[in-house]
Design an enzyme around this catalytic site. Structure first.
Site, PDB file in Angstrom:
ATOM      1  N   ASP A  98       0.831  -1.214   0.000  1.00 18.06           N
ATOM      2  CA  ASP A  98       0.000   0.000   0.000  1.00 18.06           C
ATOM      3  C   ASP A  98       0.865   1.264   0.000  1.00 18.06           C
ATOM      4  O   ASP A  98       2.038   1.240   0.403  1.00 18.06           O
ATOM      5  CB  ASP A  98      -0.962  -0.002   1.193  1.00 18.06           C
ATOM      6  CG  ASP A  98      -0.255  -0.110   2.544  1.00 18.06           C
ATOM      7  OD1 ASP A  98       0.677  -0.927   2.662  1.00 18.06           O
ATOM      8  OD2 ASP A  98      -0.620   0.637   3.463  1.00 18.06           O
ATOM      9  N   GLU A 163      -0.129  -1.317   5.561  1.00 18.23           N
ATOM     10  CA  GLU A 163       0.884  -0.872   6.522  1.00 18.23           C
ATOM     11  C   GLU A 163       0.697   0.594   6.911  1.00 18.23           C
ATOM     12  O   GLU A 163       0.926   0.976   8.047  1.00 18.23           O
ATOM     13  CB  GLU A 163       2.288  -1.071   5.932  1.00 18.23           C
ATOM     14  CG  GLU A 163       3.417  -0.883   6.939  1.00 18.23           C
ATOM     15  CD  GLU A 163       3.858   0.561   7.115  1.00 18.23           C
ATOM     16  OE1 GLU A 163       4.489   0.865   8.143  1.00 18.23           O
ATOM     17  OE2 GLU A 163       3.577   1.414   6.240  1.00 18.23           O
TER      18      GLU A 163
HETATM   19 ZN   LIG Z   1       6.523   2.272   4.374  1.00 16.00          ZN
END
Ligand SMILES: [Zn+2]
Length: 411
Positions: A98, A163
């Protein structure tokens, strides 16, 4: 020896591969579906899977974590393994798919979701965070596979979702629901933070404790203070009294960049809207970053003790509560994975490695708290989350060499 040289040469010859993969990934904005217009990682995962399938991994699977906000209903996490001679242990390279949104487009010189190559740099959102590390990780596998070399232990890629917004649909769920993926001796490389010179080898972080402090007094007209209990005044005394935490928890640990624990009053909530009212309530917060040698609970108890004394003196009620309480274990600096990364930082970049701890709040804490050694390492120009983000092709290759040599020598 010649074999290692061949492998390193393979990485030196990977410029086109790096640009191609970076270009394809950058074209798939993997923004959290919990933000407006975010499509999640599905398209990007497809691009990555296509690349992995063209290589010689022994295992590739996708772990889907349910997320109703995602257009596909799930968030993909990719696991790929290349077997070593000992299949019971795996050196994992963990990266995330992401990216954060582009932010203000007016600040970008190029389209953030179209990779643009200029010399050593590839511009685009996500190229550094975390595609540089992700590509380095793939280069390691590719070099070994193309030379037909097997490492001593398995080499694994763990490419996660989510994340940037807390890892709930990524590593947190994987550790909770798919723990059997990992062997007890596994260890991790996390190329998601680093320094410009490539010296920093991060192995620990401070524990995080965020306190919410509510002071309840009694509201009154400002001309009649005897009828009220000024919560703002009491809170102000408390802010200063809480500075004593620095004295009480004053140990130093040179591993950390700021070598002591920090206790800072930060956010403050609005109280009354007008000047002529004595506020009856004050709410403020503290951000505490605590060295691993201290227990968060002891810090909370000490803050409550200080608050009780102020409450008594100012005849108010004070509540001190933890809103974030994350304890972080450190990775031992004598762990083989730490020693190997440090050794090859010296060899590849000709730099003296600095083994360090950081302020807290990184994804490696989940791994360390689960009992796995984890080294956060990358050579970064620190363009992450910024407009005109770019990665360095040279750093991608250099980091890949460090990880490759680590993979070849970890027992
Ligand atoms: Zn990162």
């Amino acid at each position: 020896m010649t074999e290692v040289k061949t492998l390193l040469k393979n990485i030196d010859g990977s410029r086109d591969f790096i640009i191609d993969l970076q270009t394809k990934m950058t074209a798939c904005p993997a923004i959290t579906p919990h933000a407006e217009g975010g499509l999640g990682e599905a398209a990007k995962a497809e691009v990555i899977l296509e690349t992995l399938k063209a290589l010689k991994f022994d295992e590739i699977k996708v772990i889907e974590i349910k997320d109703p906000a995602s257009p596909t209903g799930v968030r993909p996490n990719i696991v790929a393994k290349y077997y070593g001679q000992n299949r019971k242990k795996t050196l994992w390279l963990m990266a995330h798919m992401d990216v954060v949104p582009a932010g203000d487009l007016a600040l970008w010189k190029t389209d953030p979701f179209k990779a643009v190559v200029k010399g050593d740099k590839i511009y685009g959102r996500g190229t550094e965070d975390n595609q540089q590390g992700l590509v380095s990780g793939i280069l390691v596998a590719k070099a070994m596979m193309e030379a037909g070399v097997r490492p001593a232990v398995n080499y694994g890629l763990l490419l996660n979702a989510d994340e940037e917004v807390g890892s709930r649909y990524g590593i947190v769920s994987i550790l909770k629901k798919h723990r059997s993926l990992f062997g007890k001796d596994d260890c991790f490389l996390v190329p998601d933070s680093g320094s410009c010179g490539g010296e920093k080898v991060e192995i620990a972080e401070k524990s995080l404790l965020w306190l919410k402090i509510t002071v309840n007094g009694k509201q009154a007209h400002a001309s009649m203070p005897q009828n009220g209990k000024n919560a703002f005044v009491a809170a102000s005394y408390l802010v200063l009294a809480l500075r004593d935490l620095y004295k009480k928890f004053n140990k130093k640990d040179r591993l950390f960049d700021v070598p002591f624990s920090v206790f800072e009053a930060t956010k403050h909530e609005a109280n009354v809207p007008n000047v002529n009212t004595i506020p009856g309530q004050e709410v403020f917060y503290m951000d505490c970053r605590i060295l691993p040698c201290y227990d968060n609970k002891r810090v909370l108890a000490e803050a409550q003790k200080i608050a009780a004394a102020v409450a008594k003196k100012h005849k108010v009620a004070i509540k001190v509560e933890a809103v974030i309480d994350e304890v972080s274990k450190a990775t031992d600096k004598n762990e083989p994975v730490v020693k190997l990364v440090s050794k090859y930082v010296r060899e590849i970049y000709r730099k003296q490695p600095k083994i360090q701890g950081v302020g807290g709040g990184t994804v490696a804490a989940y791994l360390r708290n689960a009992g796995f050694p984890a080294v956060v390492y990358a050579r970064f120009d620190e363009m992450m989350h910024q407009p005109n983000e770019y990665c360095s092709i040279k750093n991608t290759m250099g980091d890949a060499k460090i990880f490759l040599l680590t993979a070849l020598n970890l027992k």
